[in-house]
Design an enzyme around this catalytic site. Structure first.
Site, PDB file in Angstrom:
ATOM      1  N   ILE A   1      -4.561   5.653   3.216  1.00  7.81           N
ATOM      2  CA  ILE A   1      -5.767   4.851   3.408  1.00  7.81           C
ATOM      3  C   ILE A   1      -5.452   3.660   4.303  1.00  7.81           C
ATOM      4  O   ILE A   1      -4.477   2.945   4.062  1.00  7.81           O
ATOM      5  CB  ILE A   1      -6.286   4.342   2.037  1.00  7.81           C
ATOM      6  CG1 ILE A   1      -6.493   5.518   1.083  1.00  7.81           C
ATOM      7  CG2 ILE A   1      -7.574   3.535   2.210  1.00  7.81           C
ATOM      8  CD1 ILE A   1      -6.508   5.124  -0.387  1.00  7.81           C
ATOM      9  N   CYS A   2      -6.281   3.460   5.319  1.00 11.81           N
ATOM     10  CA  CYS A   2      -6.130   2.297   6.185  1.00 11.81           C
ATOM     11  C   CYS A   2      -7.048   1.195   5.660  1.00 11.81           C
ATOM     12  O   CYS A   2      -8.260   1.242   5.856  1.00 11.81           O
ATOM     13  CB  CYS A   2      -6.486   2.655   7.622  1.00 11.81           C
ATOM     14  SG  CYS A   2      -6.255   1.287   8.753  1.00 11.81           S
ATOM     15  N   LEU A   3      -6.445   0.249   4.942  1.00 17.11           N
ATOM     16  CA  LEU A   3      -7.201  -0.848   4.339  1.00 17.11           C
ATOM     17  C   LEU A   3      -6.265  -2.046   4.274  1.00 17.11           C
ATOM     18  O   LEU A   3      -5.158  -1.945   3.738  1.00 17.11           O
ATOM     19  CB  LEU A   3      -7.663  -0.429   2.932  1.00 17.11           C
ATOM     20  CG  LEU A   3      -8.595  -1.364   2.179  1.00 17.11           C
ATOM     21  CD1 LEU A   3      -9.922  -1.550   2.910  1.00 17.11           C
ATOM     22  CD2 LEU A   3      -8.861  -0.827   0.774  1.00 17.11           C
TER      23      LEU A   3
END
Length: 152
Positions: free
Chosen positions: A84-86
Site C-alpha cells: 500500500i502506498c500511504l
C-alpha cells in the site's frame, strides 16, 4: 514490554469499539495480526471483504506496522503484492508515521484510501492513468475484481 502492553490495549479497543467496517485480530503471535475491511458503500469495492496482513515490528510504536492486502484489489495505490502506498505507513522523512498513530487509525486511513484513491502518488501507473482519464473503465474493472476476489 511497552510494545506488548500497547498492542494488547489496541487489540482490546479494536475488539470492543472497532471502526465501522473494520475488524482486526491476532493471528497466533501478538505481532502477527489480520484485519478485514469492508468495501465502502458507493465505491467500486462495495460488498467486498478485503483481508489484510499486519506485521508489527519490534520497535513499534516507533516504527509503523507493515500492512498489506491479502485479497487482490484493483487500485492505483495498491500493487499486485498487496503493498500500500500511504504516507503514514512509512517513517519520516519520506513518510508521516508518528508513534501517536495506532493500528485502528492506519486501518481507517486505508479504508479512506480505498474510497478516495490518490492517482498522483500511484504504485500502479496503468491503473492510475485509467482512474484519471477513463474513470468508467476503472470503476468497471474495480467492481469486477471486487466480485471475483472479495465477494462473499
Amino acid at each position: 514490554m511497552q510494545r506488548a502492553s500497547r498492542l494488547t490495549r489496541e487489540l482490546s479497543l479494536l475488539a470492543t469499539e472497532p471502526p465501522p467496517g473494520i475488524t482486526c485480530w491476532q493471528n497466533g503471535q501478538l505481532d502477527d495480526l489480520r484485519a478485514q475491511i469492508l468495501g465502502g458503500v458507493d465505491t467500486p469495492y462495495e460488498k467486498g471483504i478485503f483481508n489484510l496482513e499486519i506485521i508489527v515490528p519490534e520497535r513499534y510504536p516507533f516504527e509503523p506496522p507493515k500492512i498489506r492486502f491479502l485479497t487482490p484489489i484493483y487500485h492505483p495505490n495498491i500493487d499486485s503484492a498487496g503493498r500500500i502506498c500511504l504516507d503514514i505507513l512509512k517513517l519520516p522523512p519520506k513518510g508521516a508515521w508518528r508513534p501517536s498513530l495506532n493500528i485502528s487509525t492506519l486501518l481507517t486511513s486505508i479504508q479512506l484510501l480505498m474510497a478516495e484513491p490518490n492517482p498522483d502518488d500511484p504504485l500502479m501507473a496503468d491503473i492510475s492513468s485509467e482512474y484519471k482519464y477513463n474513470k468508467q473503465l476503472f470503476l468497471l474493472n474495480a467492481r469486477e475484481w471486487t466480485e471475483k476476489y472479495a465477494g462473499q
